[in-house]
Design a protein around this motif. Structure first.
Motif, short mmCIF file in Angstrom:
data_model
loop_
_atom_site.label_atom_id
_atom_site.label_comp_id
_atom_site.label_asym_id
_atom_site.label_seq_id
_atom_site.Cartn_x
_atom_site.Cartn_y
_atom_site.Cartn_z
N VAL A 143 2.40 15.86 -5.15
CA VAL A 143 1.46 15.93 -4.03
C VAL A 143 1.07 14.51 -3.68
O VAL A 143 0.71 13.71 -4.55
CB VAL A 143 0.20 16.74 -4.38
N ILE A 144 1.19 14.17 -2.39
CA ILE A 144 0.83 12.83 -1.93
C ILE A 144 -0.20 12.93 -0.81
O ILE A 144 -0.33 13.98 -0.16
CB ILE A 144 2.07 12.04 -1.43
N ILE A 179 8.54 7.26 4.35
CA ILE A 179 8.86 6.19 3.41
C ILE A 179 9.45 6.77 2.14
O ILE A 179 10.43 6.25 1.58
CB ILE A 179 7.59 5.36 3.12
N LEU A 180 8.88 7.89 1.67
CA LEU A 180 9.41 8.54 0.48
C LEU A 180 10.80 9.13 0.74
O LEU A 180 11.69 9.06 -0.12
CB LEU A 180 8.44 9.64 0.04
N TYR A 181 11.00 9.67 1.93
CA TYR A 181 12.28 10.27 2.31
C TYR A 181 13.42 9.26 2.29
O TYR A 181 14.57 9.60 1.96
CB TYR A 181 12.16 10.91 3.70
N PHE A 204 0.83 -1.21 0.00
CA PHE A 204 0.00 0.00 0.00
C PHE A 204 0.86 1.26 0.00
O PHE A 204 0.64 2.19 -0.77
CB PHE A 204 -0.91 -0.03 1.23
N TYR A 205 1.88 1.30 0.85
CA TYR A 205 2.71 2.50 0.98
C TYR A 205 3.86 2.56 -0.04
O TYR A 205 4.46 3.62 -0.21
CB TYR A 205 3.27 2.60 2.39
N HIS A 206 4.15 1.46 -0.69
CA HIS A 206 5.29 1.45 -1.60
C HIS A 206 4.92 1.36 -3.08
O HIS A 206 5.78 1.55 -3.94
CB HIS A 206 6.24 0.29 -1.25
N ALA A 207 3.66 1.09 -3.37
CA ALA A 207 3.26 0.84 -4.76
C ALA A 207 3.57 2.00 -5.70
O ALA A 207 3.92 1.79 -6.87
CB ALA A 207 1.76 0.52 -4.82
#
Length: 226
Positions: free
Chosen positions: A112-113, A60-62, A30-33
């Protein structure tokens, strides 16, 4: 956005992150897709995280893009305090307390997330927000939303919700936390995935698709033309 939403998330702020893996059965996917969609952007990329909460999605993006500039926006003061502690000492993070459901967005961003935030809005507010996001995205920018949606039919909607409740009950999370999670979902206002994709297109996004789906957990994205 209602004061009740802010209140409930203020109450869970300190435990929010540790409960995520219990409450999101497909947590890693979910968070990495969406991350591969962002891998070729430059070091000067600017990110707005809407409904950032404790900063989990940004964190997670950082890990992959530590040089990017991050702005975290949320209505919950206590959630943002957790985010500030998480990113303490990093000068490429800023924090804004704001109700994104009714206020216009400011600034200009490449990315934008949002994660598990927009489903709290009424449909009319979702439309307004998607239009606002389009306006603040730079040409060539991308919007990524990891969220929960309404099932395509009543049968599937009920199935997804029932399966999620059963999974949470059997997850090992303590009963008090489960009860609070079930209380929070009473404030949810899920909308169909297809409707949201169409709404993004109507806002002006030229490339729109769902890139991940597991039950009613989805990740979808919209690209702004250059």
């Amino acid at each position: 956005m209602s004061a009740e939403i802010s209140k409930q998330f203020n109450e869970v702020a300190q435990q929010y992150d540790q409960q995520r893996r219990f409450l999101i059965p497909c947590f890693n996917d979910f968070y990495h897709a969406a991350l591969p969609l962002l891998q070729h952007r430059g070091a000067d990329t600017s990110v707005l995280d809407i409904g950032a909460g404790t900063g989990l999605f940004s964190a997670i993006l950082y890990q992959q893009h530590p040089a990017w500039q991050y702005t975290l926006l949320d209505v919950s003061v206590d959630m943002l305090q957790v985010a500030k502690k998480r990113f303490h000492g990093l000068d490429n993070f800023s924090f804004t307390e704001a109700d994104f459901s009714g206020e216009s967005l400011s600034g200009s961003y490449d990315v934008v997330i949002s994660a598990l935030a927009i489903h709290h809005l009424e449909d009319a507010a979702k439309i307004t927000l998607y239009n606002n996001i389009y306006q603040i995205l730079k040409p060539g920018g991308i919007f990524i939303n990891a969220d929960q949606v309404q099932g395509r039919s009543p049968l599937f909607d009920a199935h997804y919700k029932t399966r999620w409740r059963e999974t949470v009950i059997n997850s090992g999370l303590d009963k008090a936390a489960i009860d609070k999670a079930f209380e929070r979902i009473k404030l949810d206002k899920f909308a169909p995935l297809e409707w949201q994709l169409q709404t993004l297109e109507q806002a002006g996004f030229t490339e729109v698709d769902c890139i991940y789906k597991n039950g009613n957990f989805v990740v979808f994205a919209g690209c702004k033309g250059k």
